[in-house]
Enzyme design. Sequence first.
Site, short mmCIF file in Angstrom:
data_model
loop_
_atom_site.label_atom_id
_atom_site.label_comp_id
_atom_site.label_asym_id
_atom_site.label_seq_id
_atom_site.Cartn_x
_atom_site.Cartn_y
_atom_site.Cartn_z
NE ARG A 90 -22.63 24.93 -16.77
CZ ARG A 90 -21.95 23.94 -17.34
NH1 ARG A 90 -20.99 24.20 -18.20
NH2 ARG A 90 -22.22 22.68 -17.06
CG ASP B 129 -15.59 21.31 -28.49
OD1 ASP B 129 -16.78 20.93 -28.43
OD2 ASP B 129 -14.68 20.82 -27.79
CG PHE C 115 -14.10 21.88 -21.43
CD1 PHE C 115 -15.02 22.20 -20.45
CD2 PHE C 115 -13.54 20.61 -21.43
CE1 PHE C 115 -15.36 21.27 -19.47
CE2 PHE C 115 -13.88 19.68 -20.45
CZ PHE C 115 -14.80 20.02 -19.47
CE1 TYR D 48 -20.48 14.98 -21.56
CE2 TYR D 48 -19.61 13.37 -23.11
CZ TYR D 48 -19.42 14.47 -22.30
OH TYR D 48 -18.18 15.07 -22.23
CE LYS D 49 -20.34 18.59 -21.95
NZ LYS D 49 -19.12 19.24 -22.44
#
Length: 395
Positions: free
Chosen positions: A354, A182, A113, A207-208
């Site tokens: 996605r 990560d 990311f 938060y995912k």
Amino acid sequence: MTDFARTRAAFHLPAGVTYLDGNSLGPMPLAAAARVQRMMAAEWGDMLIGGWNGAGWYDQPRRTGDRIARLIGAGAGEVVMGDTLSIKVFQALSAALALRPGRRVILTDSGNFPSDIYVAQGLGDALDAQVRVVEPLALAGALTDDVAVLMVTEVDYRSGYRHDMAELTRRAHAAGALTIWDLAHSAGAVDTDVTAAGADFAVGCTYKYLNGGPGAPAFIRVAPHLADQARPILQGWMGHRLPFAFEQDYHAAPGIERMRVGTPPILALAALDAALDIWDEVDMAALRARSIELTGAFIGAVESACPGLELVTPRDPARRGSQVSFRHPQAYAVMQALIAQGVIGDFRAPDVLRFGFAPLYNTLDDVHRAAQVLGQILAGKSWDRPAFHARAQVT
Ligand SMILES: *Cc1c(COP(=O)(O)O)cnc(C)c1O
């Protein structure tokens, strides 16, 4: 056995929406609003400053960390909450570099990311370290003896490729490097086991797939054998061994507490705590099996409804996270057309559609509806309207 109908019932899922973007922002747990409201009234409202001890606010980052620990294969007392993921990446990277003083290379891959890479580049400039970025499958071969730390996001946010954490960690250790994993697209998505893999540092956001709400705090885990040696670098008073002695000089707290920086976000932790109640009923092996079932079914359904669409995500479930990506030259417009019909996935530049599958609330009905709507949009070319090509400032 985990009852996924029961976990689904714990969320607010707007009518008419097929939500396949929980890997960007998980939906709201029904209990979150009442939990935050109760915290506001009974704790902040009535206890005022007394809440730090009386309501346990001070220890909340550790207590919540223990709840996350189980989901990533860490032990109690190994995880602490705070700040954002980018900041936890900074702390882990700087601590790892300090533990390998003779080496100056941070090794990562081009599937990582951007924020993780930006943090590494800034730190590299400041500390005279070099960031080496290689193709995802070239990581093991790039572990030369100047590498201080291997930093990898276990599940690639774009392709959904899942790295072999145990094998890469073994190779990194054999080369004398430390590892930072990560878990942004792993925690709550797959059956990650940082202990079994021997990971040195692990970081992630909540938060995912963990559904803690926008801006929910991040977590960091340091392996127990390093926790008393790792220097947090970003040294704040809450990570001091005696925060309320207000000493002039910094002395790190023992263990994971030293990775705390400043005042924790208690309101956000209340919402996250409500989200984590749902996880108490979830077995991680069952979660993984359900994720493989949903993503596998989606690959099959899309390939039969949309001939010619190129699959980006590995077909092999062992190498797949909990998302499925396809490539299409007009991916942005196609995703806008999907969203207009209530199928919410994500577009990732330059050409990726996605779809995230969260076993806690996604179902086979979601799989089939999304594939069917996608098939209609592609067959009818209904994505080719000006409105679907117009790009918003923030997506
Ligand atoms: C989502 C994500 C981030 C976001 O970091 P924040 O500081 O929470 O904005 C960072 N790294 C990875 C790998 C991610 O998937």
